[in-house]
Motif scaffolding. Sequence first.
Motif, PDB file in Angstrom:
ATOM      1  N   HIS A 134       0.753  -1.167   0.074  1.00 55.56           N
ATOM      2  CA  HIS A 134       0.058  -0.046   0.167  1.00 55.56           C
ATOM      3  C   HIS A 134       0.871   1.234   0.042  1.00 55.56           C
ATOM      4  CE1 HIS A 134      -3.351  -2.554   1.919  1.00 55.56           C
ATOM      5  NE2 HIS A 134      -3.000  -2.867   0.655  1.00 55.56           N
ATOM      6  N   TYR A 135       1.681   1.367  -0.935  1.00 56.42           N
ATOM      7  CA  TYR A 135       2.715   2.554  -1.298  1.00 56.42           C
ATOM      8  C   TYR A 135       3.098   2.585  -2.594  1.00 56.42           C
ATOM      9  CZ  TYR A 135       5.777  -1.430   0.311  1.00 56.42           C
ATOM     10  OH  TYR A 135       6.113  -2.532   0.472  1.00 56.42           O
ATOM     11  N   PRO A 136       3.306   3.811  -3.309  1.00 53.26           N
ATOM     12  CA  PRO A 136       3.697   3.636  -4.478  1.00 53.26           C
ATOM     13  C   PRO A 136       5.124   3.517  -5.103  1.00 53.26           C
ATOM     14  CG  PRO A 136       3.430   5.901  -3.901  1.00 53.26           C
ATOM     15  CD  PRO A 136       3.331   4.959  -2.794  1.00 53.26           C
ATOM     16  N   GLU A 137       5.610   2.634  -4.617  1.00 53.30           N
ATOM     17  CA  GLU A 137       6.846   2.107  -5.041  1.00 53.30           C
ATOM     18  C   GLU A 137       7.353   0.589  -4.595  1.00 53.30           C
ATOM     19  OE1 GLU A 137       6.883   5.210  -3.054  1.00 53.30           O
ATOM     20  OE2 GLU A 137       7.187   4.133  -1.071  1.00 53.30           O
ATOM     21  N   ILE A 138       8.601   0.172  -4.917  1.00 51.62           N
ATOM     22  CA  ILE A 138       9.012  -1.044  -4.605  1.00 51.62           C
ATOM     23  C   ILE A 138      10.050  -0.739  -3.321  1.00 51.62           C
ATOM     24  CG2 ILE A 138       9.994  -3.346  -5.084  1.00 51.62           C
ATOM     25  CD1 ILE A 138       8.732  -3.088  -7.710  1.00 51.62           C
ATOM     26  N   LEU A 139      10.168  -1.157  -2.291  1.00 46.84           N
ATOM     27  CA  LEU A 139      11.188  -1.204  -1.406  1.00 46.84           C
ATOM     28  C   LEU A 139      12.207  -2.395  -1.266  1.00 46.84           C
ATOM     29  CD1 LEU A 139       9.187   0.144   1.828  1.00 46.84           C
ATOM     30  CD2 LEU A 139      10.045   1.460   0.002  1.00 46.84           C
ATOM     31  N   VAL A 140      13.446  -2.094  -1.489  1.00 49.81           N
ATOM     32  CA  VAL A 140      14.334  -2.996  -1.573  1.00 49.81           C
ATOM     33  C   VAL A 140      15.017  -3.155  -0.245  1.00 49.81           C
ATOM     34  CG1 VAL A 140      16.548  -3.811  -2.498  1.00 49.81           C
ATOM     35  CG2 VAL A 140      14.866  -2.592  -3.815  1.00 49.81           C
ATOM     36  N   VAL A 141      14.984  -4.302   0.616  1.00 51.01           N
ATOM     37  CA  VAL A 141      15.357  -4.355   2.022  1.00 51.01           C
ATOM     38  C   VAL A 141      16.200  -5.440   2.189  1.00 51.01           C
ATOM     39  CG1 VAL A 141      14.246  -5.219   4.357  1.00 51.01           C
ATOM     40  CG2 VAL A 141      12.691  -4.058   2.620  1.00 51.01           C
ATOM     41  N   ASP A 142      17.139  -5.061   3.214  1.00 49.85           N
ATOM     42  CA  ASP A 142      18.237  -6.199   3.235  1.00 49.85           C
ATOM     43  C   ASP A 142      17.780  -7.467   3.778  1.00 49.85           C
ATOM     44  OD1 ASP A 142      20.552  -7.345   5.265  1.00 49.85           O
ATOM     45  OD2 ASP A 142      21.495  -6.469   3.679  1.00 49.85           O
ATOM     46  N   ALA A 143      18.077  -8.642   3.540  1.00 52.45           N
ATOM     47  CA  ALA A 143      17.337  -9.766   3.879  1.00 52.45           C
ATOM     48  C   ALA A 143      17.536 -10.413   5.207  1.00 52.45           C
ATOM     49  CB  ALA A 143      17.505 -11.177   2.896  1.00 52.45           C
ATOM     50  N   THR A 144      18.935  -9.754   5.489  1.00 53.72           N
ATOM     51  CA  THR A 144      19.567 -10.037   7.203  1.00 53.72           C
ATOM     52  C   THR A 144      18.933  -9.222   8.146  1.00 53.72           C
ATOM     53  OG1 THR A 144      21.290 -11.190   5.679  1.00 53.72           O
ATOM     54  CG2 THR A 144      21.510 -10.778   8.301  1.00 53.72           C
ATOM     55  N   SER A 145      19.131  -7.819   7.884  1.00 53.49           N
ATOM     56  CA  SER A 145      18.885  -6.820   8.986  1.00 53.49           C
ATOM     57  C   SER A 145      17.454  -6.265   8.812  1.00 53.49           C
ATOM     58  CB  SER A 145      19.927  -5.573   8.885  1.00 53.49           C
ATOM     59  OG  SER A 145      19.940  -5.073   7.598  1.00 53.49           O
ATOM     60  N   LEU A 146      16.613  -6.590   7.770  1.00 55.00           N
ATOM     61  CA  LEU A 146      15.443  -5.949   7.294  1.00 55.00           C
ATOM     62  C   LEU A 146      15.307  -4.411   7.424  1.00 55.00           C
ATOM     63  CD1 LEU A 146      13.037  -8.371   9.634  1.00 55.00           C
ATOM     64  CD2 LEU A 146      13.911  -8.732   7.178  1.00 55.00           C
ATOM     65  N   GLU A 147      16.740  -3.970   6.722  1.00 54.53           N
ATOM     66  CA  GLU A 147      16.559  -2.634   6.790  1.00 54.53           C
ATOM     67  C   GLU A 147      16.458  -2.012   5.502  1.00 54.53           C
ATOM     68  OE1 GLU A 147      20.075   0.961   7.070  1.00 54.53           O
ATOM     69  OE2 GLU A 147      20.625  -1.139   7.558  1.00 54.53           O
ATOM     70  N   VAL A 148      15.682  -1.032   5.150  1.00 51.79           N
ATOM     71  CA  VAL A 148      15.271  -0.296   3.766  1.00 51.79           C
ATOM     72  C   VAL A 148      16.544   0.208   3.470  1.00 51.79           C
ATOM     73  CG1 VAL A 148      13.799   1.118   2.474  1.00 51.79           C
ATOM     74  CG2 VAL A 148      12.828  -0.288   4.399  1.00 51.79           C
ATOM     75  N   LEU A 149      16.964  -0.491   1.953  1.00 49.77           N
ATOM     76  CA  LEU A 149      18.340  -0.012   1.529  1.00 49.77           C
ATOM     77  C   LEU A 149      18.009   1.235   0.448  1.00 49.77           C
ATOM     78  CD1 LEU A 149      20.173  -3.347   1.280  1.00 49.77           C
ATOM     79  CD2 LEU A 149      20.265  -1.635   2.842  1.00 49.77           C
ATOM     80  N   TYR A 150      16.885   0.842  -0.497  1.00 51.80           N
ATOM     81  CA  TYR A 150      16.526   1.985  -1.433  1.00 51.80           C
ATOM     82  C   TYR A 150      15.383   1.500  -1.857  1.00 51.80           C
ATOM     83  CZ  TYR A 150      18.460  -1.665  -4.698  1.00 51.80           C
ATOM     84  OH  TYR A 150      18.750  -2.662  -5.629  1.00 51.80           O
ATOM     85  N   SER A 151      14.800   2.094  -2.811  1.00 53.47           N
ATOM     86  CA  SER A 151      13.472   1.979  -3.531  1.00 53.47           C
ATOM     87  C   SER A 151      13.530   2.045  -5.013  1.00 53.47           C
ATOM     88  CB  SER A 151      12.441   2.911  -2.757  1.00 53.47           C
ATOM     89  OG  SER A 151      12.795   4.277  -3.279  1.00 53.47           O
ATOM     90  N   LEU A 152      12.599   1.450  -5.648  1.00 56.26           N
ATOM     91  CA  LEU A 152      12.191   1.249  -7.048  1.00 56.26           C
ATOM     92  C   LEU A 152      11.077   2.670  -7.293  1.00 56.26           C
ATOM     93  CD1 LEU A 152      12.585  -2.413  -7.969  1.00 56.26           C
ATOM     94  CD2 LEU A 152      14.513  -0.474  -7.932  1.00 56.26           C
ATOM     95  N   VAL A 153      11.316   3.411  -8.007  1.00 56.79           N
ATOM     96  CA  VAL A 153      10.217   4.609  -7.876  1.00 56.79           C
ATOM     97  C   VAL A 153       9.708   4.660  -9.223  1.00 56.79           C
ATOM     98  CG1 VAL A 153       9.724   6.974  -7.365  1.00 56.79           C
ATOM     99  CG2 VAL A 153      11.285   5.613  -5.938  1.00 56.79           C
TER     100      VAL A 153
END
Length: 1166
Positions: A134-153
């Motif tokens: 429910h947001y207008p982009e794709i979030l790229v998250v680190d698979a180990t720390s679950l930290e948002v790294l960047y987004s596909l906008v």
Amino acid sequence: MAGNSLVLPIVLWGRKAPTHCISAVLLTDDGTTIVTGCHDGQICLWDLSVELEVNPRALLFGHTASITCLSKACASSDKQYIVSASESGEMCLWDVNDGRCIEFTKLACTHTGIQFYQFSVGNQREGRLLCHGHYPEILVVDATSLEVLYSLVSKISPDWISSMSIIRSHRTQEDTVVALSVTGILKVWIVTSEISGMQDTEPIFEEESKPIYCQNCQSISFCAFTQRSLLVVCSKYWRVFDAGDYSLLCSGPSENGQTWTGGDFVSADKVIIWTENGQSYIYKLPASCLPASDSFRSDVGKAVENLIPPVQHSLLDRTDKELLICPPVTRFFYGFKEHLHKLLIQGDSSGRLNIWNISDTPDKQEELKMTTSVSLQEAFDKLNPCPAGIIDQLSVIPSSNEPLKVTASVYIPAHGRLVCGREDGSIIIVPATQTAIVQLLQGEHMLRRGWPPHRTLRGHRNKVTCLLYPHQVSARYDQRYLISGGVDFSVIIWDIFSGEMKHIFCVHGGEITQLLVPPENCSVRALDRCVMGITAVEILNACDEAVPAAVDSLSHPAVNLKQAMTRRSLAALKNMAHHKLQTLATNLLASEASDKSKILILVRLGHYEDIGGYLRIGMAELHEHFPAPVISARSDADHSGSDPASTPALHTCFLVNEGWSQLAAMHCVMLPDLLGLDKFRPPLLEMLARRWQDRCLEVREAAQALLLAELRRIEQAGRKEAIDAWAPYLPQYMDHVISPGVSAEALQTISTAPDALGPEAKVQEEEHDLADDDITTGCLSSIPQMKKISTSYEERRKQATAIVLLGVIGAEFGAEIEPPKLLTRPRSSSQIPEGFGLTSGGSNYSLARHTCKALTFLLLQPPSPKLPPHSTIRRTAIDLIGRGFTVWEPYMDVSAVLMGLLELCADAEKQLANITMGLPLSPAADSARSARHALSLIATARPPAFITTIAKEVHRHTALAANTQSQQNMHTTTLARAKGEILRVIEILIEKMPTDVVDLLVEVMDIIMYCLEGSLVKKKGLQECFPAICRFYMVSYYERNHRIAVGARHGSVALYDIRTGKCQTIHGHKGPVTAVAFAPDGRYLATYSNTDSHISFWQMNTSLLGSIGMLNSAPQLRCIKTYQVPPVQPASPGSHNALRLARLIWTSNRNVILMAHDGKEHRFMV
């Protein structure tokens, strides 16, 4: 072992398996574990054998909301990690082998899909999670720390992503992310290992954006067998596209009107599609969809109805046809275990897993049989011995094999006790550890009667729904008290040490669902009222409830409300209430092209303060009627090539005011009649609307007179056209947080070319620096002001104009609103909002509601650089709220609006006292003047609403003042500073609407008692401090003991003590009290009601010290005599004389005269 701190949790499930309404399904890569997530927030791990036998192994707890998606989180064979996401934004990383939660995070957005993506950096492999929702982009998250790294906008038409697929390229180092938005636009991003290895980078924009016209997309899948096809499944059809250029290859409709919910490729030439009722269909694709065929792409370019249809190959159906509370979840998995397996796994709301093995699909058409089907309850039934509950041995029913169900429980660690509420209304208190040991260690003790030792509390007549031990939350509560609630509407307080029922409350009108302890900083006194709306939201905010930090700006309020009600999510309801006023409409429609051949007459306004600009009024062949310094005429061709500064300008305020006044008089009175409709060119409504609250009073009054006259002249049909033209520009104030990745360009969803806007737009573009920028403040505030003209500036300008113009139409012509008499067809999203009763097919009030929300937002929004405290647009909102309060009242929080207006005019006397006639008002004084006028209009339009709202705020303020923690700030509140203004409005109501004031006379006296200083009243008396209230015969003041008696409409009398501020109520009549009066010595109070035709005498029993004011005790009143009196008839029905039917006059300490309005007298003696 000594010093061992290991804590091993032990679960006693009982004979009934826990509910497990499956919402997500995942099969691990090794094919040995099935993972299911449910709407309750739990995750279940199921072991899958080689023979496809399924057994539940573990239940994982970590989420507080419904599981929305599951995905693997590691590609290595020695680690089995999965990631889960919930509706509340929670993400958990789990180890499937031992069930540990390795990592947890919570984001401000809800994920609906997650896909694992692995890439290589040198010799190392790293994993990423690509999330959409429910947001207008794709979030790229680190698979180990679950930290948002960047987004596909998305740069073009950003919107929510319905589904996504990752296409891995074996020839190049570039992989492709293909996603489909909810509006049917296919978007493509190129992801390389260099980009994936970076962190905290700028957003990555899409490489391609192409509409493929697929609405309501459910899933998108890439064919791993051919590396060339893309399957898109929508709710009513499914389609196959070429992954090279995304051209359509094949399309299939839904079967028997069913709704598709997903699909995948079974092989190179077969796809499987499943429906929401649990059926699955396997289709054989035509040769035009197969890259290995000679006729590949032979149907490209044809219409959908001319494509070769696919052939149904097989059907997979559920064996049990039980009714499910929600659609089942179906997924297709394939991989290598000991051999290639292709499994279709389905989970439903009853906690059942169904598995079909479609590895060896025969070529002939047939129905495939289900391979495995098992539920949690079936697995529980196979256990021997049966799993025990915590108090099963105490809940045995002789006539039934099933024990009584535990419906609520609470553990009290301080006493080591477990409290269980049961379905029959009883409550059992047992020692927790001892009871667990009894159930775990099977033996003869299980048969002992009454073991373990326990206490039974009986008070509820039906199921116990909730339990609370307040001392466990806050030490200020007694540790002996336990609170319980049930479906019998009752709340009971128990003493857990003695088992005694201390008190029972039966004040609720429904089932008790939850018991809460108020926060520490809340007063321990009882709440003085029930609250709703914005006030209730503020109370919830003070409870430190865990809520996502942001709300998606693109979420539709109806969707949010539906989800909140379905899941019973208090947090979601609170978010909607908190953010409903702050979302802006981004789908602004283009203006209609204007006639370029019309002659423009430009009235040049000199720079009065910092106001400058042109008022454009198209009146052909009329400039000879005006003095040359006021109006100059020229055509569009001349105007477009000339310098605005060359227009003759009026440099003196006097001439500007004179020109405006002359223009208003001639237009409103003479011009339409003198010229006739064929020559008369009407003024532009939008230009007049922008001057509705001009800083120059003469210009303001002229613009208002011109606009109202024009709206009346065009009649209802013309006003409907104006509404239809400006309704699309009305902003929707609901959410104030823009989702990450939404830029200013994203808000400009519809832009208009200058040529399409006609000559008016060109004039604005050339002369934007002369326009009143103040009126655009507060609209589309997320877009910065541009130094040069831009689409965002025009949108803000049009939004401000739409708010003013629609507000004027709603306020002045709101009587045209009529409720729909027939059920109307639901309007589509392409239609403009309806409202004001001018649209075809009836009114749905949406336009009136949105206009009200916009005006309320502009009034209540805190001051900021983008919306100054005394801006023109805020002053316009104040004026229109007052003018059209009867129209806006159903859609606004009246208390918040009144408090906002009182805040603005709290210091009105000080600001307006030093204004010299003829000089302009300061912005603050102008706002105070407008707010004072709006308050007067609101009060006279809806006296009951104004009186009851202010009375409630007074009661709330008084309750807060009683709390010692907040006394130091009481004198700075809005209500305290606006006492004089409140008394002014009350005096106006008493003068103009005494009948409405009498109906709420007790509430009015509550307000007056709060606003007047008690010491001043004791010194000068009520007659001198506030003489208006003393005109009523049902109000009496006794100076010696400083008490006021007020007769109410429902037959009671309120007795106020000025010294203490307390109020005492006595009930003595069956109808409205007509007159009250104190005896000269203050010992007696006489009350008379013309409705029940009785006069009563009350004796005030007080001690000597109390009568002289040394004690603050309330007097004890008792009725000593009652006489029946012939009723008095009013002089004329419906007149104000009904308020002055009769009065009471004491001639001595024991004699009183009842004097009627016609001169008749009745004498009585106490």
